[in-house]
Design a protein around this motif. Structure first.
Motif, PDB file in Angstrom:
ATOM      1  N   THR A 182       0.843  -1.197   0.000  1.00  0.00           N
ATOM      2  CA  THR A 182       0.000   0.000   0.000  1.00  0.00           C
ATOM      3  C   THR A 182       0.873   1.241   0.000  1.00  0.00           C
ATOM      4  N   VAL A 183       0.226   2.384  -0.235  1.00  0.00           N
ATOM      5  CA  VAL A 183       0.904   3.682  -0.124  1.00  0.00           C
ATOM      6  C   VAL A 183       0.081   4.547   0.820  1.00  0.00           C
ATOM      7  N   VAL A 187      -6.739   2.563   1.550  1.00  0.00           N
ATOM      8  CA  VAL A 187      -7.733   1.977   2.459  1.00  0.00           C
ATOM      9  C   VAL A 187      -7.431   0.500   2.661  1.00  0.00           C
ATOM     10  N   ILE A 188      -7.513   0.072   3.917  1.00  0.00           N
ATOM     11  CA  ILE A 188      -7.452  -1.342   4.296  1.00  0.00           C
ATOM     12  C   ILE A 188      -8.803  -1.706   4.891  1.00  0.00           C
ATOM     13  N   ALA A 202      -1.721   0.942  10.709  1.00  0.00           N
ATOM     14  CA  ALA A 202      -2.358   1.865   9.777  1.00  0.00           C
ATOM     15  C   ALA A 202      -2.204   3.310  10.235  1.00  0.00           C
ATOM     16  N   ALA A 203      -2.386   3.559  11.513  1.00  0.00           N
ATOM     17  CA  ALA A 203      -2.244   4.922  12.034  1.00  0.00           C
ATOM     18  C   ALA A 203      -0.815   5.423  11.880  1.00  0.00           C
ATOM     19  N   VAL A 209      -8.085   2.437   7.916  1.00  0.00           N
ATOM     20  CA  VAL A 209      -8.835   1.197   8.092  1.00  0.00           C
ATOM     21  C   VAL A 209     -10.324   1.518   8.029  1.00  0.00           C
ATOM     22  N   VAL A 210     -11.042   0.809   7.166  1.00  0.00           N
ATOM     23  CA  VAL A 210     -12.490   0.987   7.005  1.00  0.00           C
ATOM     24  C   VAL A 210     -13.180  -0.306   7.410  1.00  0.00           C
ATOM     25  N   ALA A 211     -14.188  -0.188   8.257  1.00  0.00           N
ATOM     26  CA  ALA A 211     -14.907  -1.363   8.763  1.00  0.00           C
ATOM     27  C   ALA A 211     -15.888  -1.884   7.731  1.00  0.00           C
TER      28      ALA A 211
END
Length: 463
Positions: A182-183, A187-188, A202-203, A209-211
């Motif tokens: 990723t870059v 979104v993960i 991710a932070a 991060v998307v639920a």
């Protein structure tokens, strides 16, 4: 010894303050200050509650609640008809009962010291000590990768060891995969309650991060398809076996559906699967159902011991493997060769499997204990290392975690796992981190009693 019953006014008279909170708390605070300052000493007798209420100009209920709060703080003790006295200082003889950290329980009959001595003795007799004390930048030695392939055989059958990378733990593997695939700004996708280590990665790296909505079988295919159209994600993170924290094991059909959607939408899957070998007859990993779609992580930390800091990552694409290794080198050049060699020795001589069987059996005994002590609330899978406990409506997860901490019990509230979406009112209880089963039983009993009580709406503690 001072006797306060005949005093016209308490020597620790509370100073009422508009911003001091409820008066019962101000009384308790005044008692605490007097004990700390020495004007009240252990063994001093307090006035009867009715007399103190009259002296302070408050109702009896206020004083009763104040005394109860002071007892909760271990300031006072009741002695039946003789009255209420200042308590002797409480000595804490036991450590906090830790139900928050997912570590494997100690298997019965295993002497870790002896196992370490034997394993290290074999390593030092057979390995090149020069190689154990130098850099290894290729994702593990040949022997380590062969051991990794052997470790993964129950999931995949025979593997080419060249496809296995040895890492310093699963957290490092997740971080390196995130960097490699990723870059910043990407979104993960993950389930609404997910592994906190992913959220931290991710932070730190500027990913989002998307639920994706989940049900009792894990992530829902229709919700994944919708999220892929809406967010154009680069990665999908799955922990499909005894999921952390919900303990759900995703059935095979659901795994196949999710893999198919990810393939159509050109999304790589990171399958973090630390509990597969502890589960009772788990479905095949997603990486076995869709080999070209998935990067697979298996750590020894949950099946053997966290101290080894060894995880195996299955990466079938050579170019992806090189990108992964380059990302890993940017922050963790290698797994420590000495502990990796010990893990290899245990896997190749069979010690790892005996240890893992002991961990599995002990974990199941602990689940049976939890099921008995948390009757009506237990929602575990019967194996693995944790229980996801949904709470009665009168407790919030953060409130329950705080109240448990005051009782000397550490649990993890649902907020620690939240990736977004609707929050769940639950806590995760880890069953392996308390070494002694008797102490675990005591912790679960105290937690069960706490759950049965309602929190005090004024003080935030259980009444």
């Amino acid at each position: 010894m001072a006797t306060l019953q005949d005093d016209p006014l308490p020597i620790w008279w509370p100073r009422w303050a508009a911003q001091g909170g409820p008066r019962f708390l101000q009384i308790a605070d005044a008692l605490q200050a007097a004990v700390a300052g020495g004007s009240l000493k252990p063994g001093d007798r307090l006035p009867p509650q009715r007399r103190l209420a009259a002296q302070l100009g408050v109702d009896l209920t206020t004083v009763t609640r104040a005394y109860e709060e002071a007892k909760r703080r271990h300031l006072l003790e009741g002695r039946g008809a003789r009255g209420t006295y200042v308590a002797a200082p409480k000595v804490e003889w036991t450590a906090v009962l830790d139900l928050s950290m997912n570590t494997p329980p100690p298997p019965a009959g295993v002497d870790f010291g002896d196992l370490l001595k034997q394993g290290m003795s074999q390593v030092l007799m057979t390995a090149d000590t020069g190689l154990l004390m130098t850099y290894q930048s290729g994702g593990g030695s040949d022997a380590d990768r062969q051991a990794g392939a052997r470790w993964l055989e129950p999931m995949f059958g025979a593997l080419d060891p060249a496809q296995v990378v040895v890492c310093p733990g699963a957290q490092a593997a997740i971080a390196a995969l995130t960097l490699a695939l990723t870059v910043p700004g990407d979104v993960i996708l993950a389930e609404p309650a997910t592994y906190p280590g992913l959220l931290a990665v991710a932070a730190q790296f500027g990913r989002r991060v998307v639920a994706v909505g989940a049900d009792g079988q894990g992530m829902m295919p229709e919700m994944l398809e919708q999220a892929c159209r809406l967010h154009q994600p680069r990665l999908l993170y799955l922990n499909p076996t005894l999921q952390n924290p919900t303990a759900i094991t995703m059935p095979q059909r659901r795994r196949q559906e999710l893999a198919g959607i990810a393939k159509r939408c050109h999304v790589r899957i990171v399958e973090d699967d630390p509990y597969w070998l502890l589960a009772e007859a788990p479905p095949p990993p997603v990486a076995a159902l869709a080999p070209e779609q998935v990067c697979y992580i298996s750590t020894l930390s949950k099946c053997l011991t966290p101290g080894l800091r060894v995880a195996f990552v299955l990466l079938r694409d050579p170019q992806e493997r090189e990108r992964f290794l380059a990302a890993l080198r940017s922050f963790a050049l290698m797994a420590a060769p000495l502990t990796a060699a010990l893990a290899t020795q245990w896997i190749l001589d069979g010690s790892a499997y005996g240890l893992m069987e002991g961990v599995r059996n002990e974990a199941r005994e602990r689940h049976r204990m939890a099921q008995n002590l948390l009757a009506g609330r237990y929602s575990g899978a019967g194996d693995g290392l944790h229980v996801w406990l949904e709470l009665p409506g009168y407790w919030s997860s953060s409130q329950l975690a705080s109240a448990a901490a005051r009782e000397g019990i550490s649990v993890t509230p649902a907020e620690a796992f939240a990736s977004g979406g609707a929050s769940v009112n639950a806590i995760r209880i880890s069953l392996g981190s308390i070494q002694d089963r008797t102490r675990l039983q005591a912790g679960l009993q105290r937690l069960s009693h706490l759950l049965a009580r309602r929190p005090d709406p004024f003080s935030g503690v259980a009444d």
